[in-house]
Structure formats: C-alpha cells, structure tokens
Design a protein around this motif. Structure first.
Motif, PDB file in Angstrom:
ATOM      1  N   MET A 667       7.170   3.282  41.631  1.00 24.71           N
ATOM      2  CA  MET A 667       7.288   3.631  40.206  1.00 24.71           C
ATOM      3  C   MET A 667       6.172   3.020  39.375  1.00 24.71           C
ATOM      4  SD  MET A 667      11.367   3.408  39.386  1.00 24.71           S
ATOM      5  CE  MET A 667      11.428   1.622  39.412  1.00 24.71           C
ATOM      6  N   CYS A 668       5.513   1.985  39.916  1.00 25.54           N
ATOM      7  CA  CYS A 668       4.541   1.221  39.143  1.00 25.54           C
ATOM      8  C   CYS A 668       3.116   1.735  39.288  1.00 25.54           C
ATOM      9  CB  CYS A 668       4.572  -0.248  39.576  1.00 25.54           C
ATOM     10  SG  CYS A 668       6.194  -1.025  39.503  1.00 25.54           S
ATOM     11  N   LEU A 669       2.822   2.418  40.374  1.00 28.89           N
ATOM     12  CA  LEU A 669       1.439   2.752  40.698  1.00 28.89           C
ATOM     13  C   LEU A 669       0.963   4.012  39.980  1.00 28.89           C
ATOM     14  CD1 LEU A 669       1.505   2.032  44.541  1.00 28.89           C
ATOM     15  CD2 LEU A 669       0.896   0.490  42.662  1.00 28.89           C
ATOM     16  N   PRO A 670      -0.318   4.059  39.631  1.00 26.66           N
ATOM     17  CA  PRO A 670      -0.867   5.248  38.964  1.00 26.66           C
ATOM     18  C   PRO A 670      -0.586   6.516  39.762  1.00 26.66           C
ATOM     19  CG  PRO A 670      -2.469   3.453  38.955  1.00 26.66           C
ATOM     20  CD  PRO A 670      -1.339   3.004  39.829  1.00 26.66           C
ATOM     21  N   GLY A 671      -0.213   7.560  39.059  1.00 22.22           N
ATOM     22  CA  GLY A 671       0.088   8.836  39.699  1.00 22.22           C
ATOM     23  C   GLY A 671       1.546   9.022  40.042  1.00 22.22           C
ATOM     24  N   ALA A 672       2.370   7.995  39.798  1.00 22.34           N
ATOM     25  CA  ALA A 672       3.795   8.089  40.132  1.00 22.34           C
ATOM     26  C   ALA A 672       4.566   8.677  38.965  1.00 22.34           C
ATOM     27  CB  ALA A 672       4.336   6.714  40.502  1.00 22.34           C
ATOM     28  N   ALA A 673       4.332   9.929  38.670  1.00 20.30           N
ATOM     29  CA  ALA A 673       5.032  10.596  37.569  1.00 20.30           C
ATOM     30  C   ALA A 673       5.034  12.096  37.805  1.00 20.30           C
ATOM     31  CB  ALA A 673       4.357  10.282  36.236  1.00 20.30           C
ATOM     32  N   ILE A 674       6.109  12.727  37.402  1.00 14.39           N
ATOM     33  CA  ILE A 674       6.188  14.189  37.351  1.00 14.39           C
ATOM     34  C   ILE A 674       5.993  14.592  35.892  1.00 14.39           C
ATOM     35  CG2 ILE A 674       7.742  16.178  37.524  1.00 14.39           C
ATOM     36  CD1 ILE A 674       6.732  15.275  40.223  1.00 14.39           C
ATOM     37  N   THR A 675       5.007  15.437  35.654  1.00 12.82           N
ATOM     38  CA  THR A 675       4.724  15.907  34.296  1.00 12.82           C
ATOM     39  C   THR A 675       4.749  17.425  34.266  1.00 12.82           C
ATOM     40  OG1 THR A 675       2.333  15.836  34.738  1.00 12.82           O
ATOM     41  CG2 THR A 675       3.334  13.882  33.745  1.00 12.82           C
ATOM     42  N   LEU A 676       4.978  17.983  33.075  1.00 14.94           N
ATOM     43  CA  LEU A 676       5.051  19.437  32.927  1.00 14.94           C
ATOM     44  C   LEU A 676       4.102  19.913  31.840  1.00 14.94           C
ATOM     45  CD1 LEU A 676       8.291  18.353  33.417  1.00 14.94           C
ATOM     46  CD2 LEU A 676       8.465  20.821  33.823  1.00 14.94           C
ATOM     47  N   SER A 684       2.220  18.652  43.038  1.00  7.52           N
ATOM     48  CA  SER A 684       2.662  19.514  44.131  1.00  7.52           C
ATOM     49  C   SER A 684       2.726  18.825  45.486  1.00  7.52           C
ATOM     50  CB  SER A 684       1.737  20.736  44.250  1.00  7.52           C
ATOM     51  OG  SER A 684       0.437  20.335  44.624  1.00  7.52           O
ATOM     52  N   ASN A 685       2.006  17.727  45.669  1.00  8.70           N
ATOM     53  CA  ASN A 685       2.026  17.063  46.962  1.00  8.70           C
ATOM     54  C   ASN A 685       1.631  15.610  46.766  1.00  8.70           C
ATOM     55  OD1 ASN A 685       1.958  16.559  49.829  1.00  8.70           O
ATOM     56  ND2 ASN A 685       1.493  18.713  50.152  1.00  8.70           N
ATOM     57  N   PHE A 686       1.533  14.861  47.849  1.00  9.19           N
ATOM     58  CA  PHE A 686       1.255  13.440  47.717  1.00  9.19           C
ATOM     59  C   PHE A 686      -0.153  13.149  47.216  1.00  9.19           C
ATOM     60  CE2 PHE A 686       4.658  12.833  51.143  1.00  9.19           C
ATOM     61  CZ  PHE A 686       5.626  12.606  50.187  1.00  9.19           C
ATOM     62  N   GLY A 687      -0.983  14.171  47.135  1.00 10.63           N
ATOM     63  CA  GLY A 687      -2.299  13.974  46.541  1.00 10.63           C
ATOM     64  C   GLY A 687      -2.236  13.778  45.045  1.00 10.63           C
ATOM     65  N   PHE A 689       1.181  13.359  43.435  1.00  9.15           N
ATOM     66  CA  PHE A 689       2.376  12.579  43.139  1.00  9.15           C
ATOM     67  C   PHE A 689       2.318  11.373  44.070  1.00  9.15           C
ATOM     68  CE2 PHE A 689       6.920  11.461  43.758  1.00  9.15           C
ATOM     69  CZ  PHE A 689       7.231  11.161  42.440  1.00  9.15           C
ATOM     70  N   ALA A 690       1.782  10.282  43.560  1.00 14.55           N
ATOM     71  CA  ALA A 690       1.400   9.150  44.399  1.00 14.55           C
ATOM     72  C   ALA A 690       2.609   8.424  44.964  1.00 14.55           C
ATOM     73  CB  ALA A 690       0.539   8.175  43.601  1.00 14.55           C
ATOM     74  N   VAL A 691       2.484   8.015  46.207  1.00 13.06           N
ATOM     75  CA  VAL A 691       3.432   7.100  46.838  1.00 13.06           C
ATOM     76  C   VAL A 691       2.613   5.954  47.418  1.00 13.06           C
ATOM     77  CG1 VAL A 691       5.135   8.876  47.368  1.00 13.06           C
ATOM     78  CG2 VAL A 691       3.325   8.374  49.022  1.00 13.06           C
ATOM     79  N   PRO A 692       3.208   4.782  47.563  1.00 11.14           N
ATOM     80  CA  PRO A 692       2.442   3.644  48.098  1.00 11.14           C
ATOM     81  C   PRO A 692       1.939   3.917  49.508  1.00 11.14           C
ATOM     82  CG  PRO A 692       4.499   2.902  47.100  1.00 11.14           C
ATOM     83  CD  PRO A 692       4.578   4.388  47.188  1.00 11.14           C
ATOM     84  N   ARG A 693       0.735   3.473  49.765  1.00 16.71           N
ATOM     85  CA  ARG A 693       0.176   3.528  51.112  1.00 16.71           C
ATOM     86  C   ARG A 693       0.428   2.182  51.797  1.00 16.71           C
ATOM     87  NH1 ARG A 693      -0.101   8.229  49.078  1.00 16.71           N
ATOM     88  NH2 ARG A 693      -1.877   9.583  49.491  1.00 16.71           N
ATOM     89  N   ILE A 694       0.118   2.117  53.069  1.00 17.91           N
ATOM     90  CA  ILE A 694       0.378   0.889  53.809  1.00 17.91           C
ATOM     91  C   ILE A 694      -0.405  -0.284  53.221  1.00 17.91           C
ATOM     92  CG2 ILE A 694      -1.435   1.260  55.540  1.00 17.91           C
ATOM     93  CD1 ILE A 694       0.622   0.172  57.629  1.00 17.91           C
ATOM     94  N   THR A 695      -1.555   0.010  52.630  1.00 10.15           N
ATOM     95  CA  THR A 695      -2.354  -1.057  52.024  1.00 10.15           C
ATOM     96  C   THR A 695      -1.731  -1.595  50.738  1.00 10.15           C
ATOM     97  OG1 THR A 695      -3.678   0.680  50.976  1.00 10.15           O
ATOM     98  CG2 THR A 695      -4.543  -0.278  53.005  1.00 10.15           C
ATOM     99  N   ASP A 696      -0.763  -0.879  50.182  1.00  7.67           N
ATOM    100  CA  ASP A 696      -0.088  -1.344  48.963  1.00  7.67           C
ATOM    101  C   ASP A 696       1.109  -2.240  49.282  1.00  7.67           C
ATOM    102  OD1 ASP A 696      -1.690   0.205  47.116  1.00  7.67           O
ATOM    103  OD2 ASP A 696      -0.607   1.973  47.821  1.00  7.67           O
TER     104      ASP A 696
END
Length: 746
Positions: A667-676, A684-687, A689-696
C-alpha cells in the motif's frame, strides 16, 4: 439457530455476513477426485462416505449436528493414512495444515500419515458458529478449534471402543499413541485395522478433550502439508481444472462498469481456429459482455482480441479519480451521521492543534491466480469446480442462474492461489458469469464443461476494489499529550450498502466495516462523522477491511501527538493503554524488546517506527527500521509482537505475519493505486499496479505472546499496523507526517 446479527464476537468486517441468505441444506456429494481415491482403497474407512454424517446428524437418537460428525471429516485407510476434510478454502493461509493438526492432536494420529482435502457446500462444512459456508474474517481456526478437537476425540473414542470389543477388554485399559491402539499384555492394533469396525459404532456425544499441557502437535512448528506440492509446481489450483471435452471461455467486459453492448461484429473472432462460439451474456451490475468459447485459453483470447464491440455507457456515471477526490473534500465539509459524538467545544481553546487530511486510493486484490470457474451441466444437475470462500452462497447463486434447486448444484472446492476477499462476493459475480456462459454454450449445442478464466488484466480492471477513502481530523491536545477533542470525518463508499447485508451492517447510515478500528484502544473524546457516497465503482472487503485505512490514521496521528509533545511514542502508547488493554501492552512490549528499540543504535539515515493495532480479535505491534533515500522510502527491518492467544502452528502465524506485512508494504509503494479516468480503470497489470518485488522485502522477525486462551484469527491482523509504522519512521526522518497512501515524499 444462531442469531448472526446478535453474535458479539463476530469480526466486524464480516459480521452479519449472509445471515439471511443461507443456502438450503442438501444431500452431501463427494468430489470426484476424492471418490476415485477412495474407490482405489480396499475395505471401508472411517469417514469414507461424508453423507453418513448427515444421516447420523438427522437420526432421532443423536443430538449431534452434521458439523460434529467424524464421518464427514475423517477418513482412515487400511494402511493407517488419515485424511482430514477441511471446512474452509485453503488459499495461502495455512488451514490445510492447521485444521488437521487440531483434529490429529485429539485423534492421536501419526502426523506423518495425515493428509488433507477440501470439503464442499454440504451442510457438514458450514462455519459451526455462523451456520454458513465461509472462509473469511480470520475465523477458520478461531471458530473451528473446538469443533476439530471434538471431531478427533470422537473418532478416537470410536477406535478405542472397536479395539475393546475385538479384544474383549475394558476400554479403560486401552490407550492410543501415534495411530495405534495399545492394550494390556502388549496388544496393538493400527487405526487402519480398526476403521471398519469403528465406523459401525454410535458416535459419542460427549468426549473429554486433552489437557493443553499434553499437546504434542498443537503449538509445535510444523511444515505445511501443501508446501512440497506448491514449491515444486505440482499443486493444482482451480484454474488448472481439466475435464474431458472441456472448453475455455474468456469474456470481453465493458470498459465502464455497467455498460452494455451497442453493436457487435464477431466475424473475425469466429474465423479464428479453435473458437467454438461467441456468445452475448449478461454480467454483473446489469452489464453485458461477450464470451468467446474455444478449445483453449489462447484461441479464446485471440478471438476476444478480434472482436469489434461498441459499448453503450451513455447513462452511466463515469468516475474520474481527481474529480472524485474534490467531491469527497466537499462532502467532508457537510454534516452527516455520527458514529461517536463527543463534545468538541475544547477544540477552540486547546493549546495544541493538528489539522490533517488523509487520502487512500482504490486497491485491487490482484491474487496470483486470477478468477476462474469451471461449470459442467447435465440433465437436472450442475457441477462447479472453483476456489471459493463462499461455496454455499456461490452454489445458491449458480442454482438461481441455471434454474436449478441448490441441492442440484455440486460445489467442488479447489485450492486457490490467493483471494484476499475477492473470492467472497455477495453477488457471486464471476460465478454467475461462468454459469451464464455455460448455459448459453449449452443452448448453442456445446454440451461440454466450460472453464471461464479471467486474465490478469480482467482481474485488475474487474472491479470490487477496496474503496477509496478520505479522512479529515482536527485534534486539540495539551502539552502532556492529553487529547481534549478529536473531530474526525470519514468519506468512502459503503461495502454493504445495496447488498443483502445492508440491514445488518449499516446502522444510522454508517457501514460498520468502514469505521472498524477507529478510536480503539485509546479512550479519546472523538466525534466521528461518516459519509457514504454512491459511486459507479464496485467495492468489497480487502484483506483486513476497514483497518486498512483506520489503523493508518489512528497510529500516525497518535505518533504525531507524541512527537509534538516530545514524548517517546512507545511510552506514550503504553500510558494511553493504562491497565485496560493488556494484550496490546504485551504485544507492543514484546516487539520493542525483541527489536532493540531504544537500546540499539541504528545506522545513520535510519529511524524507528512504531504502530500497534487490533483487528479480528488479534493484536499485532510492529517496530520497524526505515530510511528515505533520495525521496524513496525503504523498509529495512520489521519486528512483530503478536497476541493471538494460543498458537496452533507457529510457522503458520509467522508466514501470515510476513505475508501480511508485505501486503501492507504494497500500500505504501509508488504505483499502488487503482485510478479511473472517464469511468475506465487506468491500470491493467503489474506493470502499472505495483506490488512489492523481492528486493523490497524487509527482514521480518515474528514473536508471539505465550497464551493458553482459545486462538483468535491471524489471516488479516498482520496487515494494518505495517503502513503506519513505516510512515512514522519516515516522518521522524523527514520531519513531515505521511498522510497519503501510497507514500508521496515530494
């Protein structure tokens, strides 16, 4: 019957859930794979036929309910292998191991021979406290702990009786150990040798449970039964269902929620090799879509891509996120219904003030396994293969669509690859969609099973999001940090308004799921005003529900008051707890002690962050270490103090807290939002709608407070305090409070 609306310990996010929508009881059916497995085992086995539980439960000489009958839950094969049926969906939370551990503890089974399988929508597998089929609200272990102990104890008692009869001895002279009944003079019989005789015996209504000091499984770190299959890629999920002759369907959904088809040219789609049919089907919320049915996912997708569809959205609201925020801000200025209504007069003379606005976006559930459902229709019957949190509700919805009775629909519950609430929808949107497709396909002459699959893009654009929220707070306090008045406004859609649950969940115009976590555990003079605007965006619970935003607001503001009055944030919280919240105190103190907070010197550029929150009757406290490098927040280390009462499987609790912390970080990382924009979801995809990567992923250490009290839930409580603890560390570093998710440090 249990009155759900008056049940006091029901988690606030899902209390009253479907209390008035229980499916009719119907005869049990055995999943095909379970039947084939049993058919290959010679001889009878205890619990080989789940329908016996229903027959026993209905008999005149038994007061036991179907949920209390061992025959629905325990299968013991001649070789001693014990298969435990779970009454929940396993979708990552570990109940496929924890529930069998509880039953095996009282059964005295050999754990190396214990296996697990899913139940169905049969009455035996309802939540024993709520009386409905449900996986949610972090209730699996909490509600079934005693149930599964008693099931194991009853099965053990029947095995002992069978052995006593065979040996002609007093049952009191017998004992059990690791799947074996041991008698006088060295007599021994394995459970598999006794199962047939035990099955013929009456089920005891009263059983004596073990003293917790004698537990040998419960409380021990135990590897998950599904770990090997999942880590090796051999685990099947709902999306992997393959039946003879099966076809696959994908659906072109309208870009604006509720839109219908204005015109359709499907000629190019029908020309693609493998496409069997193109069908117009009704969808959720009055919308209409186009299903492309083919002999595999790829030709179905290509067919969908080739469709030429014009959509009619002229009469629909087209949501724009920027305009929506402006509307929420205006609404926050208006009077509205109040959850709390303390006197706000002290605000005018308070020596210190905080005025804050918080913004939380829509969030998608985005489980790794997209939504799917396989439907097979036959004369007067339907079978569904699906990973569902609501097998009874979804089965009833399927029956309505297909014109069948609930007992004519068999739900084969499959392993699910995540869900976070998305597989628990009161409208059964994607299940209804799959049934509409199967019905239309049958009408087109395709009398075969149809597997409907959503793509990742469908899943992220498909609606039922965690609602967008706006919070505003005006707080007056003194130099000691004593809050004199807290005026708070919350704006966000109601999850339950307009659903069958509105009558039980919405009181005085306020949805209970929106305000859970506000004020508690702090005894504060708060006035809480709530606005629930109606917006053309479908919304739903998202892991930890209202606490996803209320915990952030409460814990960052409490921290801000501590900083403004130059108090240590841990000491300030402990003082606010007083002696009324021992579990909060214990969890926080444990996290502090294990983290080295206040004793260990942090590297330059790092700061501590603290937060504690209770949800679903469990308390989780976090002490984190974080930094901000060139405007980018970085979470380095997380130490958790957890109070969930008795821990059944420490490894499950550890995994749930680690996973929840990572989801909280998302919820904290840039890109973690749905907007209209213009009514259309922009991600549309994880590109995008960001989710944490293993490095996070930070280091996460999980510690639990010892307790012998009955267990509470752990599927969700680890999520809410992560974001505020992280934000509090960033605020200490930057000198600026964080009041928006995802973080915006510009």
């Amino acid at each position: 019957m249990l009155n759900h609306l008056d049940h006091p310990d029901m988690p606030r996010a899902l209390q009253h859930m479907l209390a008035r929508s229980q499916p009719n009881a119907h005869a049990a059916t055995m999943p095909r794979r379970s039947f084939l497995k049993l058919a290959g085992v010679s001889g009878l086995a205890l619990g080989a036929f789940p329908h016996l539980a229903l027959a026993q439960g209905a008999s005149a000489d038994s007061a036991l309910k179907p949920t209390q009958q061992p025959s629905a839950f325990v299968q013991i094969a001649p070789n001693g292998e014990v298969t435990v049926t779970i009454n929940r969906l396993e979708f990552g939370q570990g109940v496929q191991t924890a529930l069998p551990m509880i039953l095996a503890e009282e059964l005295d089974a050999d754990w190396s021979l214990v296996r697990s399988r899913h139940g169905s929508s049969d009455p035996a597998y309802v939540d024993p406290m709520w009386g409905i089929h449900l996986t949610g609200g972090s209730n699996s272990i909490k509600h079934s702990f005693t149930q599964y102990r008693e099931l194991g104890a009853r099965a053990r008692a029947m095995l002992l009786s069978a052995a006593a009869t065979r040996w002609h001895v007093d049952v009191a002279t017998l004992r059990t150990q690791s799947g074996t009944v041991i008698g006088p003079g060295g007599l021994k019989l394995g459970y598999g040798e006794l199962a047939e005789a035990a099955m013929a015996l009456p089920v005891p209504e009263k059983v004596v449970l073990k003293d917790p000091k004698d537990f040998r499984l419960i409380g021990q770190p135990t590897n998950r039964l599904d770990a090997k299959a999942k880590s090796s890629g051999r685990q099947d999920f709902g999306i992997d269902t393959h039946l003879p002759g099966q076809l696959t369907a994908v659906v072109a959904h309208p870009p604006v929620f509720g839109a219908r088809i204005a015109s359709l040219d499907d000629s190019a789609a029908r020309a693609i090799k493998g496409v069997k049919a193109v069908l117009r089907v009704p969808l959720d919320r009055g919308a209409e879509g186009v299903a492309v049915v083919a002999d595999g996912y790829w030709p179905a997708k290509l067919g969908r891509d080739a469709l030429k569809v014009q959509w009619d959205s002229a009469k629909l609201e087209k949501v724009d996120s920027e305009k929506q925020l402006a509307q929420y801000r205006e609404l926050a200025k208006q009077p509205g219904p109040r959850q709390f209504d303390a006197d706000m007069a002290p605000l005018a003379t308070a020596p210190k003030r905080i005025d804050a606005e918080f913004i939380f976006p829509y969030l998608a559930h985005a489980p790794m396994e997209p939504l799917n459902c396989t439907v097979q229709l036959s004369e007067g019957k339907a079978d569904l293969w699906i990973g569902t949190q609501f097998p009874g509700v979804d089965g009833a919805a399927a029956a309505r669509v297909l014109g069948l009775k609930p007992e004519q629909v068999s739900m084969h519950v499959q392993m699910a690859g995540g869900g976070f609430g998305r597989r628990a929808v009161g409208s059964s949107d994607y299940v209804v969609e799959a049934c509409e497709i199967a019905k239309a396909a049958r009408g087109a002459g395709l009398n075969v099973p149809v597997r409907m699959v959503w793509s990742r893009e469908d899943d992220i654009k498909g609606g039922y999001y965690r609602p967008m929220h706006l919070h505003r707070a005006r707080i007056g306090f003194d130099a000691r940090g004593r809050v004199l008045a807290w005026d708070h406004v919350l704006v966000g859609q109601s999850i339950t308004a307009g659903t069958p649950f509105e009558g039980g969940m919405v009181k005085n115009g306020i949805d209970a799921t929106a305000v859970e976590g506000m004020r508690d555990p702090y005894a504060l003079p708060m006035r809480l005003t709530v606005h629930h605007p109606k917006v053309n965006v479908p919304v739903l619970w998202w892991r930890s529900v209202g606490s996803t935003h209320t915990a952030f607001v409460m814990e960052t503001l409490i921290d801000e008051i501590a900083r403004a009055t130059k108090q240590d944030p841990v000491a300030y919280r402990l003082a606010l707890f007083g002696d009324k919240h021992p579990r909060h105190r214990a969890a926080l103190q444990l996290a502090v002690d294990k983290s080295g907070y206040g004793k260990k010197r942090l590297p330059a550029g790092r700061a501590w962050g603290v937060a504690v929150h209770e949800s679903f009757e469990s308390v989780v406290a976090y002490v984190v270490e974080a930094s901000a490098k060139k405007g980018t927040p970085v979470l380095h280390r997380v130490t958790a103090g957890v109070h969930c009462n008795l821990v059944v499987n420490p490894r499950t609790v550890e995994a749930q807290v680690q996973g929840a912390a990572l989801m909280g970080l998302s919820m904290c990382l840039p890109g973690a939002a749905i907007t209209l924009k213009d009514g259309e979801v922009q991600q549309s995809n994880f590109g995008d709608f960001a989710v944490p990567r293993i490095t996070d992923m930070p280091e996460v250490a999980v510690h639990t407070v010892p307790s012998a009290d009955p267990p509470t839930g752990m599927g969700e409580p680890g999520l809410p305090p992560l974001a505020p603890a992280f934000a509090n560390a960033i605020a200490k570093l930057t000198g600026k409070p964080v009041r928006q998710l995802p973080f915006n440090l510009a």
